[in-house]
Design a protein around this motif. Structure first.
Motif, PDB file in Angstrom:
ATOM      1  N   LEU A  36      76.902  38.277 -19.319  1.00  0.00           N
ATOM      2  CA  LEU A  36      76.787  37.040 -20.098  1.00  0.00           C
ATOM      3  C   LEU A  36      77.553  37.141 -21.411  1.00  0.00           C
ATOM      4  N   GLY A  37      77.541  38.305 -22.039  1.00  0.00           N
ATOM      5  CA  GLY A  37      78.348  38.492 -23.238  1.00  0.00           C
ATOM      6  C   GLY A  37      79.828  38.327 -22.952  1.00  0.00           C
ATOM      7  N   LEU A  38      80.275  38.851 -21.833  1.00  0.00           N
ATOM      8  CA  LEU A  38      81.677  38.718 -21.447  1.00  0.00           C
ATOM      9  C   LEU A  38      82.039  37.267 -21.158  1.00  0.00           C
ATOM     10  N   CYS A  39      81.112  36.528 -20.550  1.00  0.00           N
ATOM     11  CA  CYS A  39      81.365  35.112 -20.274  1.00  0.00           C
ATOM     12  C   CYS A  39      81.593  34.330 -21.567  1.00  0.00           C
ATOM     13  N   SER A  88      87.646  38.135 -16.765  1.00  0.00           N
ATOM     14  CA  SER A  88      88.938  37.799 -17.363  1.00  0.00           C
ATOM     15  C   SER A  88      89.389  38.740 -18.471  1.00  0.00           C
ATOM     16  N   LEU A  89      88.482  39.415 -19.130  1.00  0.00           N
ATOM     17  CA  LEU A  89      88.850  40.273 -20.260  1.00  0.00           C
ATOM     18  C   LEU A  89      89.028  41.738 -19.861  1.00  0.00           C
ATOM     19  N   ASP A  90      88.894  42.055 -18.582  1.00  0.00           N
ATOM     20  CA  ASP A  90      88.965  43.450 -18.131  1.00  0.00           C
ATOM     21  C   ASP A  90      87.990  44.327 -18.902  1.00  0.00           C
ATOM     22  N   TYR A  91      86.794  43.805 -19.104  1.00  0.00           N
ATOM     23  CA  TYR A  91      85.770  44.471 -19.906  1.00  0.00           C
ATOM     24  C   TYR A  91      84.499  44.643 -19.084  1.00  0.00           C
ATOM     25  N   LYS A 270      81.933  49.490 -19.358  1.00  0.00           N
ATOM     26  CA  LYS A 270      83.156  49.666 -20.134  1.00  0.00           C
ATOM     27  C   LYS A 270      82.846  49.585 -21.634  1.00  0.00           C
ATOM     28  N   PRO A 271      83.143  50.644 -22.391  1.00  0.00           N
ATOM     29  CA  PRO A 271      82.961  50.557 -23.840  1.00  0.00           C
ATOM     30  C   PRO A 271      84.115  49.842 -24.541  1.00  0.00           C
ATOM     31  N   ASN A 275      91.922  48.028 -19.448  1.00  0.00           N
ATOM     32  CA  ASN A 275      91.926  48.682 -18.153  1.00  0.00           C
ATOM     33  C   ASN A 275      91.227  50.036 -18.252  1.00  0.00           C
ATOM     34  N   HIS A 276      90.360  50.308 -17.268  1.00  0.00           N
ATOM     35  CA  HIS A 276      89.506  51.497 -17.360  1.00  0.00           C
ATOM     36  C   HIS A 276      90.315  52.795 -17.391  1.00  0.00           C
TER      37      HIS A 276
END
Length: 467
Positions: A36-39, A88-91, A270-271, A275-276
């Motif tokens: 949800l934070g990433l959204c 979308s943020l690769d996070y 992911k911190p 890209n990981h």
């Protein structure tokens, strides 16, 4: 003997009925907050605005919340929108060694279905847990230990969207009361994803988890209306594994320990929003900074990583040393080193450390020009269970310094705490959610198992977020 889909279906219905282990449920709640934070954070992207506008144009019944919209949309469209935003943020989180991003599709699909039918928090936690487990196990069925890589990726396929659609379908089916075996049977004809954009550009990858979540919800709904799928959908002569992997798959990865050995708690958070493959290089840069190294003291840097990693974050090196956009910087080993050495926000680097302006910054480019990315044998021996880096820095005084980062932060060896995940969430929603709304979402996610429904979790997110 039961087919693979039937065994997954039995596992799903049993877990939905009797519950999942506490550590699995706790991990699910953390992943809901993360997604949800990433959204919210993804609303800064023009592709997010395009996806949300597309959803609004579809119309339909008001069934579920798309983050950033003041009006509800259909459950399938909410799953699509939130899946696009989450990836979308690769996070978003990653499972290794399958290199899947499972939560970005399964969580949006489950939340949309749960809101549509008024499911309890406990029901949605169980559904997400099962959906994640199915996605990971199908992904691992395509992981070739001898090859040391996913067969999906060798074929140019994005396993995240392919197996994510299947996991989303199982999660949604449990909430709609549909048969998960038939949901798998339908979704196999809807799952897809081609990964060529990672090589030569394009923003299509941002759609993948949204399309997967939408497929899962749609399939579960259609099963509820009477559509059926083949019980041999996975291993059959013309089934999922034949179609995608040309029959090269490992069925024991689907069934061994099913229901007792859960993969969910071991999925890597992911911190850093990149890209990981770049994360251990960021850590090495941070370690040099803590040793007192400044950019002016750097004569040269060699970033040693696994060979497969080097192809993504180090080739072509001229492009990786001079990314034009923040998105390109997310896939650059030289930029990762610079970001770590210079320091940033969030948990070490944050979203504001990957901008077009910083990608083109003259000082950073001067530092990136000194960075080489090479294959390293020690890293090859560890990959893809971790994405390690061995970074050798030569100072202008001639000193040779080495930092080895052999495990990824955010995984089981170096887990993120609840406080660190809260920091990441707050960083992601800063400037878009006020403190009261952010706290409401955080508390609702942390106590999701005891919630009567998902209204308290999602209602603070039903507002317009500016880019």
């Amino acid at each position: 003997m039961s087919t693979l889909a039937e065994q997954l279906g039995d596992f799903a219905t049993e877990s939905a009925k009797n519950g999942v282990p506490d550590d699995v449920a706790a991990s699910v709640q953390q992943r809901v907050l993360d997604v949800l934070g990433l959204c919210v954070a993804a609303h800064r992207l023009p592709t997010s605005a395009a996806a949300v506008a597309h959803v609004l144009d579809q119309g339909g019944h008001q069934q579920a919340t798309a983050v950033g919209l003041t009006t509800k949309v259909t459950a399938a469209q909410a799953a699509f929108a939130n899946g696009v935003l989450a990836h979308s943020l690769d996070y978003d989180d990653t499972h290794l060694p399958s290199v899947l991003h499972p939560s970005a599709s399964v969580v949006p699909a489950a939340l949309a279905a749960a809101e549509h039918v008024g499911a309890t928090g406990e029901q949605v936690v169980r559904a997400i847990a099962v959906g994640l487990e199915v996605a990971v196990r199908l992904g691992m069925a395509g992981y070739d230990e001898q090859l040391g890589n996913s067969v999906f990726f060798e074929h140019g396929q994005h396993a995240t969207s392919i197996t994510g659609a299947m996991g989303s379908a199982v999660a949604a089916s449990l909430l709609y009361g549909s048969d998960p075996v038939h949901a798998l049977g339908l979704t196999a004809s809807m799952a897809s994803g081609v990964i060529e954009a990672n090589r030569t550009g394009g923003t299509v990858k941002r759609l993948h988890c949204g399309l997967a979540a939408q497929a899962g919800v749609t399939a579960a709904q259609l099963v509820g209306r009477g559509f059926t799928g083949p019980p041999t959908v996975l291993e059959g002569r013309f089934g999922f594994f034949e179609a995608w992997l040309h029959g090269q798959f490992f069925p024991t990865a689907v069934t061994d320990g099913l229901g007792t050995a859960w993969s969910v708690p071991g999925i890597f958070f992911k911190p850093y929003p990149a890209n990981h493959f770049t994360h251990t290089t960021v850590d090495a840069g941070r370690a040099f900074r803590e040793r007192g190294v400044t950019p002016e003291q750097v004569a040269s840097v060699v970033v040693g990583v696994a060979g497969a990693t080097a192809r993504t974050i180090g080739e072509p090196i001229e492009v990786k040393r001079a990314p034009e956009t923040g998105y390109q910087a997310q896939f650059s080993g030289p930029f990762a080193f610079a970001a770590g050495l210079l320091g940033g926000g969030g948990l070490g680097t944050g979203l504001d450390d990957y901008t077009d302006a910083l990608a083109q910054d003259a000082g950073r480019r001067a530092l990136m020009a000194k960075v080489a990315v090479v294959a390293d044998a020690e890293c090859d021996a560890i990959y893809p269970f971790q994405f390690p880096a061995v970074v050798t820095l030569t100072t202008t005084a001639g000193d040779v310094l080495v930092e080895k980062v052999l495990t990824n932060r955010g995984g089981p060896a170096r887990p993120l705490s609840d406080d660190e995940l809260t920091t990441k969430f707050r960083d992601n929603v800063a400037g878009r959610l006020d403190d009261a709304a952010a706290d409401a979402v955080r508390r609702a996610a942390a106590d999701l198992r005891h919630a009567a429904d998902v209204t308290t979790l999602l209602s603070p997110l039903s507002k317009e977020f500016r880019a």
